[in-house]
Motif scaffolding. Structure first.
Motif, PDB file in Angstrom:
ATOM      1  N   ARG A   1      39.812 -16.261  59.245  1.00 53.75           N
ATOM      2  CA  ARG A   1      39.028 -15.107  58.786  1.00 53.75           C
ATOM      3  C   ARG A   1      38.734 -14.125  59.923  1.00 53.75           C
ATOM      4  O   ARG A   1      37.945 -13.196  59.740  1.00 53.75           O
ATOM      5  CB  ARG A   1      37.716 -15.590  58.143  1.00 53.75           C
ATOM      6  N   LYS A   2      39.342 -14.321  61.076  1.00 53.53           N
ATOM      7  CA  LYS A   2      39.172 -13.366  62.172  1.00 53.53           C
ATOM      8  C   LYS A   2      39.732 -12.000  61.777  1.00 53.53           C
ATOM      9  O   LYS A   2      40.574 -11.895  60.889  1.00 53.53           O
ATOM     10  CB  LYS A   2      39.859 -13.882  63.432  1.00 53.53           C
ATOM     11  N   ALA A   3      39.279 -10.980  62.482  1.00 52.61           N
ATOM     12  CA  ALA A   3      39.630  -9.595  62.123  1.00 52.61           C
ATOM     13  C   ALA A   3      41.122  -9.380  61.990  1.00 52.61           C
ATOM     14  O   ALA A   3      41.594  -8.738  61.042  1.00 52.61           O
ATOM     15  CB  ALA A   3      39.042  -8.636  63.162  1.00 52.61           C
ATOM     16  N   ASP A   4      41.905  -9.920  62.923  1.00 51.36           N
ATOM     17  CA  ASP A   4      43.358  -9.667  62.896  1.00 51.36           C
ATOM     18  C   ASP A   4      44.098 -10.480  61.851  1.00 51.36           C
ATOM     19  O   ASP A   4      45.306 -10.328  61.680  1.00 51.36           O
ATOM     20  CB  ASP A   4      43.961  -9.898  64.284  1.00 51.36           C
ATOM     21  N   GLN A   5      43.381 -11.353  61.115  1.00 58.53           N
ATOM     22  CA  GLN A   5      43.996 -12.127  60.039  1.00 58.53           C
ATOM     23  C   GLN A   5      43.726 -11.520  58.663  1.00 58.53           C
ATOM     24  O   GLN A   5      44.256 -11.994  57.663  1.00 58.53           O
ATOM     25  CB  GLN A   5      43.472 -13.574  60.060  1.00 58.53           C
ATOM     26  N   ARG A   6      42.912 -10.487  58.612  1.00 55.08           N
ATOM     27  CA  ARG A   6      42.542  -9.872  57.333  1.00 55.08           C
ATOM     28  C   ARG A   6      43.570  -8.823  56.924  1.00 55.08           C
ATOM     29  O   ARG A   6      44.206  -8.203  57.777  1.00 55.08           O
ATOM     30  CB  ARG A   6      41.159  -9.220  57.449  1.00 55.08           C
ATOM     31  N   PRO A   7      43.734  -8.576  55.626  1.00 54.61           N
ATOM     32  CA  PRO A   7      44.679  -7.551  55.167  1.00 54.61           C
ATOM     33  C   PRO A   7      44.345  -6.164  55.693  1.00 54.61           C
ATOM     34  O   PRO A   7      45.228  -5.388  56.022  1.00 54.61           O
ATOM     35  CB  PRO A   7      44.556  -7.592  53.641  1.00 54.61           C
ATOM     36  N   PHE A   8      43.030  -5.871  55.766  1.00 53.56           N
ATOM     37  CA  PHE A   8      42.586  -4.596  56.322  1.00 53.56           C
ATOM     38  C   PHE A   8      41.975  -4.896  57.675  1.00 53.56           C
ATOM     39  O   PHE A   8      40.950  -5.576  57.780  1.00 53.56           O
ATOM     40  CB  PHE A   8      41.564  -3.923  55.404  1.00 53.56           C
ATOM     41  N   TYR A   9      42.616  -4.400  58.719  1.00 54.84           N
ATOM     42  CA  TYR A   9      42.288  -4.840  60.076  1.00 54.84           C
ATOM     43  C   TYR A   9      41.794  -3.709  60.954  1.00 54.84           C
ATOM     44  O   TYR A   9      42.420  -2.652  61.031  1.00 54.84           O
ATOM     45  CB  TYR A   9      43.538  -5.479  60.699  1.00 54.84           C
ATOM     46  N   LYS A  10      40.660  -3.925  61.597  1.00 54.26           N
ATOM     47  CA  LYS A  10      40.167  -3.073  62.674  1.00 54.26           C
ATOM     48  C   LYS A  10      39.742  -4.007  63.803  1.00 54.26           C
ATOM     49  O   LYS A  10      39.117  -5.050  63.560  1.00 54.26           O
ATOM     50  CB  LYS A  10      38.961  -2.230  62.227  1.00 54.26           C
TER      51      LYS A  10
ATOM     52  N   PRO B   1      24.441  -2.640  55.517  1.00 53.07           N
ATOM     53  CA  PRO B   1      24.572  -1.182  55.389  1.00 53.07           C
ATOM     54  C   PRO B   1      25.582  -0.556  56.355  1.00 53.07           C
ATOM     55  O   PRO B   1      25.847   0.634  56.275  1.00 53.07           O
ATOM     56  CB  PRO B   1      23.153  -0.686  55.693  1.00 53.07           C
ATOM     57  N   PHE B   2      26.129  -1.352  57.271  1.00 51.18           N
ATOM     58  CA  PHE B   2      27.218  -0.902  58.159  1.00 51.18           C
ATOM     59  C   PHE B   2      28.360  -1.918  58.035  1.00 51.18           C
ATOM     60  O   PHE B   2      28.750  -2.559  59.004  1.00 51.18           O
ATOM     61  CB  PHE B   2      26.756  -0.834  59.619  1.00 51.18           C
ATOM     62  N   MET B   3      28.915  -2.067  56.849  1.00 53.06           N
ATOM     63  CA  MET B   3      29.773  -3.224  56.572  1.00 53.06           C
ATOM     64  C   MET B   3      31.123  -3.173  57.277  1.00 53.06           C
ATOM     65  O   MET B   3      31.752  -4.214  57.475  1.00 53.06           O
ATOM     66  CB  MET B   3      29.994  -3.396  55.078  1.00 53.06           C
ATOM     67  N   GLY B   4      31.623  -1.995  57.645  1.00 53.45           N
ATOM     68  CA  GLY B   4      32.941  -1.938  58.285  1.00 53.45           C
ATOM     69  C   GLY B   4      33.999  -2.602  57.430  1.00 53.45           C
ATOM     70  O   GLY B   4      34.147  -2.308  56.243  1.00 53.45           O
ATOM     71  N   THR B   5      34.725  -3.544  58.012  1.00 50.57           N
ATOM     72  CA  THR B   5      35.791  -4.234  57.276  1.00 50.57           C
ATOM     73  C   THR B   5      35.277  -5.405  56.440  1.00 50.57           C
ATOM     74  O   THR B   5      36.066  -6.100  55.810  1.00 50.57           O
ATOM     75  CB  THR B   5      36.881  -4.724  58.236  1.00 50.57           C
ATOM     76  N   GLY B   6      33.966  -5.630  56.451  1.00 48.19           N
ATOM     77  CA  GLY B   6      33.379  -6.617  55.545  1.00 48.19           C
ATOM     78  C   GLY B   6      33.199  -8.014  56.091  1.00 48.19           C
ATOM     79  O   GLY B   6      32.986  -8.945  55.320  1.00 48.19           O
ATOM     80  N   GLY B   7      33.229  -8.183  57.398  1.00 42.35           N
ATOM     81  CA  GLY B   7      33.148  -9.527  57.972  1.00 42.35           C
ATOM     82  C   GLY B   7      31.892 -10.293  57.598  1.00 42.35           C
ATOM     83  O   GLY B   7      31.951 -11.470  57.233  1.00 42.35           O
ATOM     84  N   ILE B   8      30.733  -9.646  57.676  1.00 42.24           N
ATOM     85  CA  ILE B   8      29.482 -10.309  57.311  1.00 42.24           C
ATOM     86  C   ILE B   8      29.472 -10.635  55.826  1.00 42.24           C
ATOM     87  O   ILE B   8      29.045 -11.728  55.404  1.00 42.24           O
ATOM     88  CB  ILE B   8      28.274  -9.426  57.699  1.00 42.24           C
ATOM     89  N   LEU B   9      29.975  -9.716  55.010  1.00 48.22           N
ATOM     90  CA  LEU B   9      29.974  -9.931  53.558  1.00 48.22           C
ATOM     91  C   LEU B   9      30.938 -11.030  53.140  1.00 48.22           C
ATOM     92  O   LEU B   9      30.690 -11.747  52.160  1.00 48.22           O
ATOM     93  CB  LEU B   9      30.316  -8.625  52.844  1.00 48.22           C
ATOM     94  N   ILE B  10      32.049 -11.180  53.853  1.00 54.37           N
ATOM     95  CA  ILE B  10      32.983 -12.282  53.565  1.00 54.37           C
ATOM     96  C   ILE B  10      32.258 -13.613  53.735  1.00 54.37           C
ATOM     97  O   ILE B  10      32.312 -14.485  52.858  1.00 54.37           O
ATOM     98  CB  ILE B  10      34.223 -12.213  54.475  1.00 54.37           C
ATOM     99  N   GLU B  11      31.565 -13.770  54.869  1.00 54.27           N
ATOM    100  CA  GLU B  11      30.850 -15.025  55.121  1.00 54.27           C
ATOM    101  C   GLU B  11      29.755 -15.249  54.079  1.00 54.27           C
ATOM    102  O   GLU B  11      29.588 -16.359  53.568  1.00 54.27           O
ATOM    103  CB  GLU B  11      30.262 -15.028  56.531  1.00 54.27           C
TER     104      GLU B  11
ATOM    105  N   VAL C   1      35.378   1.291  52.891  1.00 54.60           N
ATOM    106  CA  VAL C   1      34.951   0.714  51.611  1.00 54.60           C
ATOM    107  C   VAL C   1      36.149   0.091  50.892  1.00 54.60           C
ATOM    108  O   VAL C   1      36.080  -1.043  50.403  1.00 54.60           O
ATOM    109  CB  VAL C   1      34.275   1.779  50.724  1.00 54.60           C
ATOM    110  N   GLU C   2      37.248   0.834  50.840  1.00 54.00           N
ATOM    111  CA  GLU C   2      38.453   0.310  50.186  1.00 54.00           C
ATOM    112  C   GLU C   2      39.014  -0.887  50.939  1.00 54.00           C
ATOM    113  O   GLU C   2      39.454  -1.876  50.332  1.00 54.00           O
ATOM    114  CB  GLU C   2      39.500   1.420  50.089  1.00 54.00           C
ATOM    115  N   GLY C   3      38.985  -0.828  52.268  1.00 50.28           N
ATOM    116  CA  GLY C   3      39.494  -1.936  53.073  1.00 50.28           C
ATOM    117  C   GLY C   3      38.636  -3.180  52.958  1.00 50.28           C
ATOM    118  O   GLY C   3      39.141  -4.303  52.867  1.00 50.28           O
ATOM    119  N   ALA C   4      37.317  -2.999  52.951  1.00 53.29           N
ATOM    120  CA  ALA C   4      36.411  -4.138  52.792  1.00 53.29           C
ATOM    121  C   ALA C   4      36.622  -4.823  51.449  1.00 53.29           C
ATOM    122  O   ALA C   4      36.598  -6.055  51.347  1.00 53.29           O
ATOM    123  CB  ALA C   4      34.964  -3.680  52.944  1.00 53.29           C
ATOM    124  N   LYS C   5      36.849  -4.005  50.405  1.00 49.96           N
ATOM    125  CA  LYS C   5      37.130  -4.580  49.084  1.00 49.96           C
ATOM    126  C   LYS C   5      38.391  -5.434  49.119  1.00 49.96           C
ATOM    127  O   LYS C   5      38.418  -6.541  48.572  1.00 49.96           O
ATOM    128  CB  LYS C   5      37.276  -3.468  48.043  1.00 49.96           C
TER     129      LYS C   5
END
Length: 333
Positions: free
Chosen positions: A156-165, A190-200, A218-222
């Motif tokens: 679940r690290k950033a570089d393993q996600r479909p939308f990567y920053k 409120p600063f979700m970025g690529t959604g890392g906190i929300l994934i967990e 928003v689209e990438g986090a989804k």
């Protein structure tokens, strides 16, 4: 009694995470002693559903006893009702911590022999029960309940996600931030970025609410949430300084977030300190509970937060690299 072995990279924050989860499980549960990375805990199996959420830990289990010497360890082992703890085959496994002050090279063999004399069968390759001996200032003997493998977090690290920053919290730290917020049902980032906190949060069974100023985020986090199987979420494009407008008539029980650290002139059209202060005020308006948040060390978060109305409960320091030192804060409305 229980035990938790925490990670060594952010040990104070890891201990705070354990304390938060125990608090959620029962007001009676608490950490009673720490021996390097080993926590002795007053608690029982009611804590298991909460400890299963841990991010900054290697494992947890049932604590059977502690000893000041090997002689005391073997004596207590002789009087332990092992049938209460051993299911099927067993193995004794030793953890020699950096502060180990006992000669424990032979403890697995000796303790294993003592237990096997009671009729239990040893299986060194795939035991049903793993008996753990921790050597620190004291000797601690427990039975592992759960080990937290690194692989799922690494996947679940950033570089393993479909939308990567590239700028994103490590999954274990993101998970710890959720736990420090004491979230039981839902959480807002409120600063979700690529959604890392929300994934967990979603993987823990929490409803995930996220906000970001940028449509692509928003689209990438989804995409990322869906990729990891998180379905219960609400994502909005919007301004973290105007949360009441985004969620009218909504109050959140918990917020966990990692605001941007950009040190250039503007962030979303504002200076960094201005953004942080306005975001804290906005969060305060929609929160009835705990906030877990990270800020660069240069920002006087405590002074600003207390002026807004927050009670600052905890802070944990982390040096990320030569140009970024930060604190993780736990605050309450």
């Amino acid at each position: 009694m229980l035990y938790v072995e925490i990670l060594g990279n952010l040990p104070e924050m890891a201990q705070g995470e354990v304390r938060a989860l125990l608090e959620m499980a029962s007001p009676e549960f608490k950490i009673i002693e720490r021996d390097y990375l080993f926590l002795a805990v007053k608690g029982d199996e009611r804590a298991f559903p909460f400890l299963n959420r841990l991010g900054l830990a290697h494992e947890y289990g049932r604590l059977l006893f502690s000893a000041e010497s090997l002689e005391e360890l073997y004596s207590k082992a002789e009087n332990t009702e092992w049938e209460k703890y051993i299911q099927g085959t067993f193995k004794v496994d030793r953890e020699t911590m950096a502060n180990c002050s006992h000669r424990v090279e032979d403890v697995e063999r000796k303790l294993g022999a003592l237990i096997s004399k009671r009729g239990f069968k040893v299986n060194l390759s795939s035991p049903d029960t793993l008996i753990r001996v921790y050597c620190g200032k004291k000797l601690w003997v427990g039975v592992r309940e759960r080990f937290f493998k690194a692989k799922p977090f690494n996947e679940r690290k950033a570089d393993q996600r479909p939308f990567y920053k590239p700028i994103a919290l490590p999954p274990r730290v993101a998970r710890a931030m959720v736990n420090l917020s004491r979230a039981r049902r839902e959480i807002l980032d409120p600063f979700m970025g690529t959604g890392g906190i929300l994934i967990e949060a979603g993987l823990m069974g929490l409803r995930a609410y996220g906000v970001d100023l940028r449509k692509d985020m928003v689209e990438g986090a989804k995409r990322n949430l869906e990729y990891y199987g998180v379905k219960d979420y609400v994502l909005k494009q919007g301004d973290a300084t105007k949360l009441k407008e985004l969620f009218p008539n909504k109050t959140f029980e918990a917020v966990a977030t990692d605001p941007p650290y950009g040190s250039s002139a503007t962030l979303g059209g504002r200076k960094r300190e201005e953004l942080y202060e306005k975001a804290l005020s906005s969060i305060y308006e929609v929160l009835d509970g705990y906030l877990s948040i990270a800020f660069p060390a240069q920002f006087n978060a405590e002074k600003v937060a207390e002026r807004i109305g927050f009670e600052v409960l905890e802070k944990y320091y982390q040096r990320v690299h030569s140009s970024l030192d930060r604190y993780f804060y736990v605050m309450r409305t």
